[in-house]
Write a protein that holds these residues in place. Sequence first.
Motif, PDB file in Angstrom:
ATOM      1  N   SER A  22      -2.039  12.859 -28.502  1.00  0.00           N
ATOM      2  CA  SER A  22      -1.693  14.223 -28.905  1.00  0.00           C
ATOM      3  C   SER A  22      -1.277  15.062 -27.707  1.00  0.00           C
ATOM      4  N   PRO A  23      -0.033  14.926 -27.238  1.00  0.00           N
ATOM      5  CA  PRO A  23       0.393  15.718 -26.087  1.00  0.00           C
ATOM      6  C   PRO A  23       0.322  17.211 -26.343  1.00  0.00           C
ATOM      7  N   SER A  24       0.316  17.603 -27.614  1.00  0.00           N
ATOM      8  CA  SER A  24       0.282  19.026 -27.935  1.00  0.00           C
ATOM      9  C   SER A  24      -1.053  19.670 -27.575  1.00  0.00           C
ATOM     10  N   VAL A  25      -2.084  18.856 -27.314  1.00  0.00           N
ATOM     11  CA  VAL A  25      -3.383  19.438 -27.008  1.00  0.00           C
ATOM     12  C   VAL A  25      -3.653  19.489 -25.509  1.00  0.00           C
ATOM     13  N   SER A  26      -2.628  19.327 -24.682  1.00  0.00           N
ATOM     14  CA  SER A  26      -2.797  19.505 -23.247  1.00  0.00           C
ATOM     15  C   SER A  26      -2.925  21.002 -22.974  1.00  0.00           C
ATOM     16  N   ILE A  27      -2.947  21.395 -21.710  1.00  0.00           N
ATOM     17  CA  ILE A  27      -3.186  22.795 -21.361  1.00  0.00           C
ATOM     18  C   ILE A  27      -2.095  23.688 -21.937  1.00  0.00           C
ATOM     19  N   LYS A  28      -2.494  24.653 -22.736  1.00  0.00           N
ATOM     20  CA  LYS A  28      -1.524  25.576 -23.325  1.00  0.00           C
ATOM     21  C   LYS A  28      -1.095  26.605 -22.281  1.00  0.00           C
ATOM     22  N   PHE A  29       0.182  26.893 -22.261  1.00  0.00           N
ATOM     23  CA  PHE A  29       0.753  27.931 -21.388  1.00  0.00           C
ATOM     24  C   PHE A  29       0.462  27.674 -19.907  1.00  0.00           C
ATOM     25  N   GLU A  30       0.410  26.398 -19.523  1.00  0.00           N
ATOM     26  CA  GLU A  30       0.140  26.066 -18.127  1.00  0.00           C
ATOM     27  C   GLU A  30       1.225  26.637 -17.222  1.00  0.00           C
ATOM     28  N   THR A  31       0.810  27.189 -16.092  1.00  0.00           N
ATOM     29  CA  THR A  31       1.764  27.745 -15.136  1.00  0.00           C
ATOM     30  C   THR A  31       2.690  26.649 -14.629  1.00  0.00           C
ATOM     31  N   PRO A  32       4.008  26.822 -14.737  1.00  0.00           N
ATOM     32  CA  PRO A  32       4.948  25.805 -14.257  1.00  0.00           C
ATOM     33  C   PRO A  32       4.791  25.545 -12.760  1.00  0.00           C
ATOM     34  N   GLU A  33       5.192  24.356 -12.330  1.00  0.00           N
ATOM     35  CA  GLU A  33       5.009  23.918 -10.946  1.00  0.00           C
ATOM     36  C   GLU A  33       5.557  24.914  -9.926  1.00  0.00           C
ATOM     37  N   GLU A  34       6.769  25.372 -10.163  1.00  0.00           N
ATOM     38  CA  GLU A  34       7.414  26.280  -9.212  1.00  0.00           C
ATOM     39  C   GLU A  34       6.664  27.613  -9.120  1.00  0.00           C
ATOM     40  N   GLU A  35       6.244  28.109 -10.273  1.00  0.00           N
ATOM     41  CA  GLU A  35       5.503  29.377 -10.297  1.00  0.00           C
ATOM     42  C   GLU A  35       4.110  29.211  -9.689  1.00  0.00           C
ATOM     43  N   LEU A  36       3.502  28.037  -9.898  1.00  0.00           N
ATOM     44  CA  LEU A  36       2.200  27.769  -9.298  1.00  0.00           C
ATOM     45  C   LEU A  36       2.290  27.842  -7.769  1.00  0.00           C
ATOM     46  N   GLU A  37       3.323  27.226  -7.210  1.00  0.00           N
ATOM     47  CA  GLU A  37       3.528  27.257  -5.759  1.00  0.00           C
ATOM     48  C   GLU A  37       3.703  28.696  -5.266  1.00  0.00           C
ATOM     49  N   LYS A  38       4.503  29.455  -5.988  1.00  0.00           N
ATOM     50  CA  LYS A  38       4.766  30.846  -5.603  1.00  0.00           C
ATOM     51  C   LYS A  38       3.492  31.687  -5.671  1.00  0.00           C
ATOM     52  N   ASN A  39       2.755  31.561  -6.767  1.00  0.00           N
ATOM     53  CA  ASN A  39       1.538  32.359  -6.933  1.00  0.00           C
ATOM     54  C   ASN A  39       0.438  31.934  -5.964  1.00  0.00           C
ATOM     55  N   ALA A  40       0.395  30.648  -5.643  1.00  0.00           N
ATOM     56  CA  ALA A  40      -0.576  30.177  -4.652  1.00  0.00           C
ATOM     57  C   ALA A  40      -0.271  30.793  -3.282  1.00  0.00           C
ATOM     58  N   SER A  41       0.997  30.919  -2.951  1.00  0.00           N
ATOM     59  CA  SER A  41       1.389  31.572  -1.690  1.00  0.00           C
ATOM     60  C   SER A  41       0.958  33.027  -1.659  1.00  0.00           C
ATOM     61  N   LEU A  42       1.157  33.707  -2.775  1.00  0.00           N
ATOM     62  CA  LEU A  42       0.758  35.112  -2.859  1.00  0.00           C
ATOM     63  C   LEU A  42      -0.764  35.250  -2.764  1.00  0.00           C
ATOM     64  N   MET A  43      -1.482  34.341  -3.413  1.00  0.00           N
ATOM     65  CA  MET A  43      -2.946  34.368  -3.329  1.00  0.00           C
ATOM     66  C   MET A  43      -3.406  34.137  -1.887  1.00  0.00           C
ATOM     67  N   ALA A  44      -2.783  33.191  -1.205  1.00  0.00           N
ATOM     68  CA  ALA A  44      -3.140  32.893   0.186  1.00  0.00           C
ATOM     69  C   ALA A  44      -2.931  34.120   1.066  1.00  0.00           C
ATOM     70  N   GLU A  45      -1.857  34.822   0.828  1.00  0.00           N
ATOM     71  CA  GLU A  45      -1.558  36.028   1.610  1.00  0.00           C
ATOM     72  C   GLU A  45      -2.631  37.094   1.395  1.00  0.00           C
TER      73      GLU A  45
END
Length: 579
Positions: free
Chosen positions: A182-205
């Motif tokens: 059931s792939p539909s039951v994976s994480i809903k609305f998971e942050t996309p890879e590119e956005e995760l990288e960007k937000n992780a940078s902002l968090m680090a700052e």
Amino acid sequence: MIKANGSQIITKLLELEGIKTVAGIPGGSILPLYDELNRSNIKHVLVRHEQAAGFIAQGMTRSTGKPAVCMATSGPGAMNLLTAIADARCDSVPIVAFTGQVNTSLIGTDAFQEADTFGLSFPITKHSMMVKNALELLEAVPKAFQIAVSGRPGPVLIDVPRDVQTQVVEFEKWPDVSKKKSPSVSIKFETPEEELEKNASLMAEVLLNSRHPVLYLGGGCNDEKASAEIKKLLKVIDAAVVTSLMGIGAYPRSASNNFGMVGMHGSYAANKAIHDADAVLALGVRFDDRATGAIAKFCPEAKILHIDIDAAEINKILPSYISIVSDIRKALPVLVKKLEDTKNTPELGECKIARFQWLGELETVFRESESIELGRPEGVSSVNPRAFIKSIPEAAEKAGVHENEIIVTTDVGQHQMWSAQYYPVEHARQFLTSGSLGTMGFGLPVALGAALANPEKRVVCISGDGSIMMNLQEMATLAEQNLNVTVFVFQNGSLGMVRQQQEYLFEKNYSASIFDKVPDFMTLAAGFGIDAVDACADSEWYKKAFTPGPHFVKIDISMAENVLPFVKAGSANIDAIRN
């Protein structure tokens, strides 16, 4: 072609899922499954109350991270199981429950022991199913395990009518349970890879530019992999660490920057840390009301950096400055890399010095307040429950049981908060307690489950004379299974936490919170066939309490022993403690 009935299909699929032990009680509507279960290699633990079966499954799951199974018959059996299922849902614990149901032709006729298990379970499970045909089980059972562990974990219930258990069907092959159905039951609305990288940078700052950063750890961090990633993070940046009740164990209690649990019964230092924070990295935590107090005064000046597997928790209570919807174990390595890339910039030196000084101040506050709590005023001779709980690992060590070999379970009440505050929990999955639902009767059956799944360890169940009565009948199961469980019961002749709230909030009107008659727990334990020792009468109680097999330890404490600090619900944690 393979020919099998519904009961054979369930049993075979449980074996394929790696299930070695299940807990439950048989009854008419689930007897076909039990008939087949007895022919399998799966061990069945016969509990004395269905609620305990659900908690035993929780104990196995909470201590290992692997989904476990419980069973009950229709009607009252299934109803008794629902409390444990609701508890699992509230604390995100992946268990799979099988309930028997009356024959499909009788559903809706008010048949003997009929209840709408599917309907009643729907709001307290992650997912519920009623199977109407034995062939459906080939998909339903693997799907149940997949749903239970995917995304934010939780309990799944499968209701199986009796005639479906006996129905014989033909099919080509057994399903491959290793594949995700059931792939539909994976994480809903998971942050996309590119956005995760960007937000992780902002968090680090934000973290690197903060003077008072705090890591707020919840139940989503409480496994070995997440704990390891948190330790890597704290090698890159100095930060205060506080936990929710469910987060205890995600970071070692002995670490100098771990200031304990936040909330109405949290430590002064933890509440001060989060109140004074300018950045809070909230990991796998949901800002529960018992932790935050007055939400407007909880970390009032902090930028909230929230990482959680459940998108519904982001911005639900507090607005996030930056957020990531992801498994902690996936997101933290990215954040650590971003921190490593920028941590040595010259302009960040001043912030680093400020962080170092602040952590030193918090540690002083924490150690001083802890020593006051563990001390005793002159003239007080009763056992200090805080000091006793803190000393359990040392006592076990004297008996040859190392602290790393101990798993702790608690019931709900004052003893639970004392354990959360003072038991030196060093590892993930070492401290098992009922968080969100706060279910009395949780501790003993969960201890049985933990012991079943970890036979090489000693399980310590800390309870009170109120909570232990909720599932006392499982002492019979404990004796029967001969498990390495030591049950500690603090006896003060009252529902301690209820009495304490009446003392603080209801002008000492102790309504229905003090027992007129306290059972003789030593005799009760002996009646169940379990060795018992009175820790107040025997200074070497530990020599008996930590030998192989089940043991019972009674500790008398004063009714006046309260859990401090005590913050009225809805008050500001820091202001109430200061006053």
